[in-house]
Design an enzyme around this catalytic site. Structure first.
Site, short mmCIF file in Angstrom:
data_model
loop_
_atom_site.label_atom_id
_atom_site.label_comp_id
_atom_site.label_asym_id
_atom_site.label_seq_id
_atom_site.Cartn_x
_atom_site.Cartn_y
_atom_site.Cartn_z
N ASP A 226 -2.43 0.84 -0.13
CA ASP A 226 -1.00 0.84 -0.09
C ASP A 226 -0.52 2.26 1.09
O ASP A 226 -1.63 2.61 1.15
CB ASP A 226 -0.56 1.63 -1.70
CG ASP A 226 0.87 1.87 -1.78
OD1 ASP A 226 1.82 1.24 -0.73
OD2 ASP A 226 1.25 2.73 -2.47
N GLU A 227 0.53 2.08 1.54
CA GLU A 227 0.99 3.07 2.48
C GLU A 227 0.09 3.05 3.79
O GLU A 227 -0.40 4.03 4.15
CB GLU A 227 1.25 4.47 2.07
CG GLU A 227 2.11 4.45 0.77
CD GLU A 227 3.63 4.30 1.32
OE1 GLU A 227 3.98 3.79 2.23
OE2 GLU A 227 4.58 4.55 0.24
N GLN A 257 8.23 4.11 8.35
CA GLN A 257 8.31 5.34 7.57
C GLN A 257 6.76 5.78 7.93
O GLN A 257 6.44 6.71 6.84
CB GLN A 257 8.52 4.72 6.08
CG GLN A 257 9.45 3.92 5.92
CD GLN A 257 9.92 3.67 4.12
OE1 GLN A 257 9.95 4.51 3.62
NE2 GLN A 257 9.92 2.71 4.04
N ARG A 614 16.60 6.81 1.42
CA ARG A 614 16.56 7.32 0.22
C ARG A 614 18.03 7.20 -0.76
O ARG A 614 17.98 7.22 -1.90
CB ARG A 614 16.38 8.79 0.08
CG ARG A 614 15.19 9.52 0.56
CD ARG A 614 13.99 8.38 0.48
NE ARG A 614 13.77 7.38 1.21
CZ ARG A 614 12.83 6.38 1.14
NH1 ARG A 614 12.44 6.22 -0.25
NH2 ARG A 614 12.41 5.50 1.80
#
Length: 757
Positions: A226-227, A257, A614
Site C-alpha cells: 500500500d502507498e 500524493q 481532503r
C-alpha cells in the site's frame, strides 16, 4: 469462478483485482477506492486458493492494516483474516528478525528504540566522546544517521565514504561517523534496534544469508504494498528481493500524493516501476467517489503543473458543487477570526457537525492563532500532532520496566527506571555505572552482575540498593513468557511501586497520570483478547506492537464533535465535508526552503494537492496580506500555487499569485480542458520569485523613513541592503528590488527605509 463480491467493484477496479499474471501497478487517484481494491484483491487471492500465511500485505500504519483485516474478515472469516501476514513494514520484518536475528548476533527479545530512546542513546555517546552537544545536536545527528540507514549505509560504510565525511567536515561536525559507530555498537550491546535498523538489518540478512532470503521467497507467494509512492530505498530493495523470482507483486499508490521525501521516501520508486518490472500491468483508478466535480477539477488543474508524474484523468460523477472560495485578510489574527466565524455559520445554519470540518496548515506553529480564535468563538477543536499517549512520562516509565524485564541488556530502559520510583540511586551512582560500562564496553546490566566491579566503586549501602533492583527485575522476568501480558504488566505496575507512587499524588496532574496508567493496562487487556477470548499473549509480543505504532496509530480517534486542526501531512488519508486550507502565502506554502529547488517545489505542490482532495463538499483557501515574522509585521504575497488552479473553479480574490512588475507580460498562458483532465501552461516570460526574509528587523522602533518613498529611488534597508523602489501603493506598501535578495514587497510603516539616491 463465481465470486459475488467482485460485482461491488467498477470495471477498472475489477480488472486490477483479478489480474494475477505478473507485477501490477495500481495508480489510485484521491478518493478512488484504493483500500477497497487492496482488500478485495486479498479476498480474491484467498478465493483463488492462496493460503493466508503465504500472502504478505505491507502498509505504512497499523491502522490501515487493521481496517483492511476487518474488511477481509467480513468477506471471509476472522480466523482466515488473522492468519494473513499483514501489517507495517516494520512490524512484519521485526517479526522475521525475532526468528532470524541470531544470524546477525541479535537476541530474539531485542528491544525496539523509539525516537526518544535513540536521541537519549546518542546524547550519551556524545557525552562519552566529550563532544559539544551544541554542535552535535542529538536530533540532527540522529537525522543524519537515519538518512544513512535508509540508504543502506552502515556505520562501517559511512566511515569509508569520503563524500559523507567531507560533508560533515564542512558542516563543522567531523565526528558524526564516530558517533554513528559508537551508537550502533551501543544498540547491539543493548540488544536493541531503532526503527531504521529493522529495515537495514533485513536487507543485510537477505544479502548475506541467501538461504534465509530463499526461505521467505518460498514462504510469500504473493506480495502487496500500500502507498508505494511512500517507500524509501531500503523498503524498495526488500520488496524487489522478495518478489524477483515469482514476480507476483501488487503495488498501489498515487505519485500525486508523494509527500514524504523528508522521511526518505523516493517518488522514483513508483515513477520507475515500469523499468523495474517491464512485464507489468498498469491500472488507473480515476473515478473520485469523495469530492464534488469542482474540487476534483481544481485539484487536476493544480497537479498538472508537475512534470514528474504518471498522467491520469481523475473525474467525479458527484454533484458539481460550489466553487473553491478564496479568502484574503490583512493579518493572520483576522484569518483566525474569519475561519472561526465561518465554522460557526456552517454549524448553525447548515447543521454541519464540527467533526466534519478541518483546518489544514503547513506547519504546526500556525495552530496558535486558530486556537485563540476558536476559544473566543467557543468553537470546540482538537489538535493532531500533540504529545502521543505513549510518549507521556508515566507511560514510558512503565514501558521501560516492561522492556527491562523482557531484555535486561536494554541500557536506555535501565537509565529510565533505575531510580523510579525513587530508591536512593542517584545521578552520581548512575554516572559511575555508565563509566564502568563504557570502559568494559558492556551493558549496564552486565556491570551490575559483577560483585567485584561494584565493590571497587560503591559502598555497601549503594551495592545493596543496586542488588535489590537486580533481584526485582529477575523476579519479574521469571516465567514471563508463560504468563499473559496483562497479568505480567499489572504485577510490574504494582510490585515496582508505580501505581502507589502515582496514587499518592493527589494533584490534578497526578490523578491524570494515574488514569493514564489505568488506560494503558486497559489497552493491554484489550490486546490480549480476541472476540472476548483470552489469547494468552506474552508481554514481549505486546511490547513489539506498541514500539512500532506510527504517528497516525496513536492519534485520538474519538468521535468527539470537534473541529480538527492539523498539518496537511497529518491529514493524508482523511476526509471532511468542509476543509479550510490556511496560510497560503509565498515562503510559507511553498516554504522558503523549497522555492529554489524544482523537485522540492513539486513536492510542495503535491502537498497542496493532498490538502485540496481532503474536501468532500466545500473548500476554502485563505491567505493574509501581512504576518508577524520574528516580531516584525511583514507584507505577504499569495502563494503561487493558488494561481496554478484554473480560475473557472475558484471564486474570490483575483490577486492570487506572486506580484510582477507592471511592465512584465503575464508569465503564463492557460490552456485547460476539464474533460481532458490535464492542463498545460506555456511559459512566455518568467521572473525570479523571491520571498520575505525570516530575520527580525534590528532597527529601533520609531526610526522613520527619510521622507516620502517614490518609484525610482535608491533605498537602504538594514537587512536587505541597497535596493531600488519599483512601485509604491498609496505610501503604504512599496515593491523594492534588492541587489542580493531580489524583489520584496514591504510595508513602509515597518520597513524604515533610508533614501540614499
Amino acid at each position: 469462478m463465481d465470486i459475488p463480491f467482485l460485482n461491488e467493484l467498477n470495471p477498472v477496479q475489477q480488472e486490477a483485482v483479478v489480474f494475477n499474471d505478473g507485477p501490477s501497478l495500481v495508480i489510485a487517484g484521491a478518493g478512488s477506492g484504493k483500500t477497497r481494491v487492496l482488500t478485495y484483491k486479498i479476498a480474491y487471492l484467498l478465493a483463488s486458493g492462496f493460503h493466508p500465511r503465504s500472502i504478505l500485505a505491507l502498509t505504512f500504519t497499523n491502522k490501515a492494516a487493521r481496517e483492511m483485516q476487518e474488511r477481509i474478515a467480513q468477506i471471509t472469516s476472522a480466523e482466515v483474516a488473522s492468519k494473513l501476514w499483514m501489517g507495517t513494514f516494520h512490524s512484519r520484518f521485526a517479526t522475521i528478525l525475532r526468528v532470524e536475528g541470531h544470524f546477525l548476533g541479535y537476541p530474539s527479545s531485542f528491544s525496539i528504540y523509539d525516537t526518544v530512546d535513540s536521541k537519549n542513546a546518542i546524547k550519551q555517546v556524545i557525552k562519552d566522546l566529550s563532544l559539544d552537544e551544541k554542535i552535535y545536536k542529538p536530533s540532527e545527528v540522529l537525522s543524519r544517521i537515519s538518512k544513512a540507514k535508509n540508504n543502506l549505509i552502515t556505520a562501517a560504510a559511512y566511515e569509508r565514504n569520503e563524500k559523507l565525511l567531507a560533508g560533515d567536515k564542512a558542516a563543522n561536525r567531523p565526528e558524526i561517523a564516530n558517533i554513528y559507530k559508537f551508537y550502533s555498537s551501543r544498540c547491539k550491546q543493548s540488544g536493541a534496534m531503532d526503527f531504521d535498523d529493522i529495515l537495514l538489518n533485513i536487507n543485510i540478512l537477505f544479502r548475506d544469508f541467501p538461504e534465509v532470503l530463499e526461505k521467505y521467497r518460498q514462504h510469500f507467494k504473493y506480495i502487496l504494498v500500500d502507498e508505494y509512492q511512500d517507500t524509501n530505498f531500503s523498503q524498495y530493495l526488500i520488496i524487489r528481493r522478495l518478489s524477483e523470482v515469482h514476480r507476483r507483486l501488487f503495488v498501489v499508490g498515487d505519485d500525486a500524493q508523494s509527500i514524504y521525501a523528508f522521511r526518505g521516501a523516493k517518488i522514483e520508486n513508483i515513477l520507475n516501476f515500469k523499468e523495474d518490472y517491464p512485464d507489468y500491468r498498469l491500472f488507473k483508478l480515476e473515478q473520485n467517489y469523495r469530492s464534488t466535480q469542482n474540487i476534483v477539477n481544481a485539484a487536476n488543474s493544480l497537479i498538472a503543473q508537475n512534470k514528474s508524474q504518471i498522467p491520469k484523468t481523475v473525474f467525479s460523477e458527484n454533484q458539481l458543487g460550489n466553487k473553491i472560495k478564496l479568502l484574503d485578510v490583512f493579518t493572520d489574527r483576522e484569518e483566525g477570526a474569519m475561519i472561526a466565524k465561518s465554522i460557526v455559520e456552517h454549524s448553525l445554519q447548515h447543521q454541519i457537525k464540527h467533526r466534519e470540518m478541518a483546518v489544514l496548515y503547513r506547519t504546526n506553529a500556525q495552530s496558535r492563532i486558530f486556537e485563540e480564535a476558536f476559544r473566543k468563538a467557543n468553537v470546540p477543536y482538537r489538535i493532531f500532532g500533540g504529545v502521543s499517549f505513549y510518549q507521556r512520562k508515566e507511560i514510558k516509565d512503565l514501558l521501560g520496566y516492561f522492556r527491562m524485564v523482557v531484555n535486561p541488556q536494554d541500557d536506555e530502559a535501565f537509565r529510565r527506571i533505575i531510580n523510579y520510583p525513587a530508591r536512593g540511586i542517584g545521578k552520581t551512582t548512575l554516572q559511575h555505572l555508565d563509566e564502568m560500562a563504557y570502559q568494559k564496553q558492556d551493558s549496564l546490566w552486565n556491570v551490575l552482575q559483577s560483585r567485584t566491579l561494584l565493590e571497587q566503586s560503591f559502598n555497601n549501602g549503594t551495592i545493596a540498593k543496586l542488588q535489590a533492583f537486580v533481584t526485582m527485575i529477575e523476579g519479574f522476568s521469571e516465567g514471563i513468557e508463560n504468563r499473559d501480558a496483562y497479568e505480567s504488566a499489572y504485577k510490574i505496575a504494582v510490585d515496582a511501586g508505580i501505581l502507589k507512587d502515582l496514587y499518592n499524588d493527589q494533584s490534578p496532574e497526578g490523578l491524570s497520570r494515574y488514569e493514564n496508567i489505568q488506560e494503558l493496562l486497559n489497552g493491554i487487556k484489550d490486546f490480549t483478547l480476541m472476540d472476548g477470548e483470552d489469547r494468552n499473549i506474552p508481554l514481549s509480543e505486546y511490547l513489539q506492537n506498541v514500539a512500532l505504532l506510527t504517528d497516525q496509530d496513536t492519534e485520538d480517534d474519538s468521535q468527539d464533535n470537534k473541529v480538527s486542526l492539523m498539518t496537511i501531512h497529518a491529514a493524508k488519508g482523511l476526509e471532511f465535508r468542509i476543509v479550510y486550507i490556511v496560510g497560503m502565502e509565498e515562503n510559507l506554502f511553498p516554504s522558503q526552503r523549497s522555492v529554489s529547488n524544482p523537485s522540492d517545489l513539486e513536492e510542495e505542490r503535491r502537498l497542496f494537492y493532498v490538502a485540496i482532495t481532503r474536501a468532500k463538499e466545500h473548500l476554502f483557501i485563505s491567505y493574509t496580506k501581512s504576518r508577524y515574522n520574528w516580531g516584525s509585521l511583514e507584507s505577504c504575497r499569495p502563494s503561487r500555487f493558488i494561481r496554478d488552479i484554473d480560475s473557472r473553479f475558484v471564486e474570490g480574490s483575483s490577486s492570487a499569485g506572486p506580484p510582477r512588475d507592471e511592465s512584465t507580460p503575464s508569465s503564463f498562458k492557460k490552456s485547460f480542458s476539464p474533460n481532458a483532465g490535464t492542463r498545460k501552461w506555456t511559459p512566455v516570460k518568467s521572473q525570479e520569485e523571491t520571498g520575505t526574509a525570516s530575520i527580525p528587523d534590528s532597527r529601533p522602533a520609531g526610526v522613520p523613513s527619510d521622507g516620502p518613498i517614490q518609484p525610482g529611488m535608491k533605498v537602504l534597508h538594514d537587512r536587505f541592503g541597497e535596493g531600488q523602489v519599483l512601485q509604491v501603493e498609496g505610501q503604504e506598501k512599496a515593491t523594492v528590488l534588492f541587489a542580493k535578495f531580489g524583489q520584496k514587497q514591504l510595508l513602509l510603516k515597518f520597513a524604515r527605509l533610508q533614501i540614499i539616491g
